[in-house]
Enzyme design. Structure first.
Site, PDB file in Angstrom:
ATOM      1  N   ASP A   1     -50.000 -18.930  38.518  1.00 38.62           N
ATOM      2  CA  ASP A   1     -50.219 -19.101  37.078  1.00 38.62           C
ATOM      3  C   ASP A   1     -49.987 -17.813  36.311  1.00 38.62           C
ATOM      4  O   ASP A   1     -49.868 -16.733  36.897  1.00 38.62           O
ATOM      5  CB  ASP A   1     -51.648 -19.586  36.831  1.00 38.62           C
ATOM      6  CG  ASP A   1     -51.890 -20.976  37.392  1.00 38.62           C
ATOM      7  OD1 ASP A   1     -50.913 -21.729  37.535  1.00 38.62           O
ATOM      8  OD2 ASP A   1     -53.057 -21.292  37.701  1.00 38.62           O
TER       9      ASP A   1
ATOM     10  N   TYR B   1     -54.613 -15.792  50.009  1.00 38.82           N
ATOM     11  CA  TYR B   1     -54.880 -15.310  48.657  1.00 38.82           C
ATOM     12  C   TYR B   1     -56.032 -14.324  48.687  1.00 38.82           C
ATOM     13  O   TYR B   1     -56.987 -14.478  49.450  1.00 38.82           O
ATOM     14  CB  TYR B   1     -55.257 -16.460  47.726  1.00 38.82           C
ATOM     15  CG  TYR B   1     -54.097 -17.244  47.179  1.00 38.82           C
ATOM     16  CD1 TYR B   1     -53.410 -16.806  46.047  1.00 38.82           C
ATOM     17  CD2 TYR B   1     -53.689 -18.437  47.773  1.00 38.82           C
ATOM     18  CE1 TYR B   1     -52.349 -17.532  45.524  1.00 38.82           C
ATOM     19  CE2 TYR B   1     -52.623 -19.168  47.260  1.00 38.82           C
ATOM     20  CZ  TYR B   1     -51.964 -18.707  46.139  1.00 38.82           C
ATOM     21  OH  TYR B   1     -50.908 -19.432  45.625  1.00 38.82           O
TER      22      TYR B   1
END
Length: 248
Positions: free
Chosen positions: A54, A113
């Site tokens: 994003d 992540y």
């Protein structure tokens, strides 16, 4: 067109960009990569990423592939040409040729992540846009314990945002959840077979809220088991999130 497939490892500071996925404004990593290839090859080249990040999210090692005209170029020449056509905050760190059966997205077996939290009264200016500033004291032990709640295979429907389309499969497996503290920086790292839209940020948001006493531990566990807690969901800010690696 006779072509070869390049596998690319891309690192970027996402603060200035609108994420990975191509958009009308052209200010995305995919748009920049395709623009660089167009400048080099003189023809449109589609770049396929391992998945979306994003706006504001960073990558240490995003993976992508592209089919380019066969030029018998050494990969180091492709590397230099691409980096010479990209802004300084986006860099191709590795370039290799792969078989046409390789696909950056569909060949992936998992991702890692990392989420960075700056836990101190003052956020240093060089951490602005690169970490979530949480001024209230956090217990690293509590953070680690709450992060471990997500280990294993679960239905993560309560930890996924909707992109406007229904999610068919929300079951994912978290293989590891590691927490490291260096000075004021707390880093939470999740290794999983896949991640839903905003899943890591929702997980981190819940972990921090629980560590701060704003959400009971039992409620965190209940949300993971889809027991209808109806709790308010908090999405951790994008700037603390980094795609560390894609596993193949």
């Amino acid at each position: 067109m006779i072509s070869e497939r390049l596998k690319l490892t891309i690192s970027y500071d996402g603060a200035s960009f609108s994420g990975w996925q191509s958009q009308a404004n052209g200010n995305t990593i995919q748009d920049l990569m395709e623009g660089a290839f167009r400048q080099i090859c003189g023809t449109p080249i589609r770049v396929h990423g391992s998945g979306r990040t994003d706006a504001g999210v960073h990558a240490l090692a995003q993976t992508a592939h592209a089919d380019v005209p066969l030029r018998a170029w050494p990969t180091q020449r492709w590397l230099a040409a691409l980096n010479g056509s990209l802004p300084p905050k986006v860099r191709v760190t590795r370039c290799t040729t792969v078989k046409k059966t390789f696909h950056a997205r569909f060949s992936a077996k998992g991702k890692v992540y990392r989420y960075r939290i700056w836990n101190a009264p003052v956020l240093p200016p060089f951490e602005h846009g690169r970490a979530w500033h949480v001024a209230a004291p956090l217990s690293v032990t509590d953070i680690a314990g709450h992060a471990n709640t997500f280990l294993g295979t679960h239905d993560f429907a309560e930890f996924a945002a909707n992109r406007g389309q229904p999610i068919v499969d929300t079951v994912r497996t978290i293989r590891a959840a590691k927490v490291r503290c260096t000075g004021s920086c707390i880093a939470i790292e999740f290794d999983g077979d896949g991640f839903l839209y905003k899943m890591v940020r929702l997980m981190v948001g819940a972990v921090v809220r629980t560590a701060l006493g704003k959400e009971p531990v039992a409620q965190l566990r209940a949300r993971l088991k889809l027991q209808g807690t109806k709790s308010a969901r908090f999405v951790a800010p994008a700037e603390g999130l980094y795609l560390v690696r894609v596993r193949y």
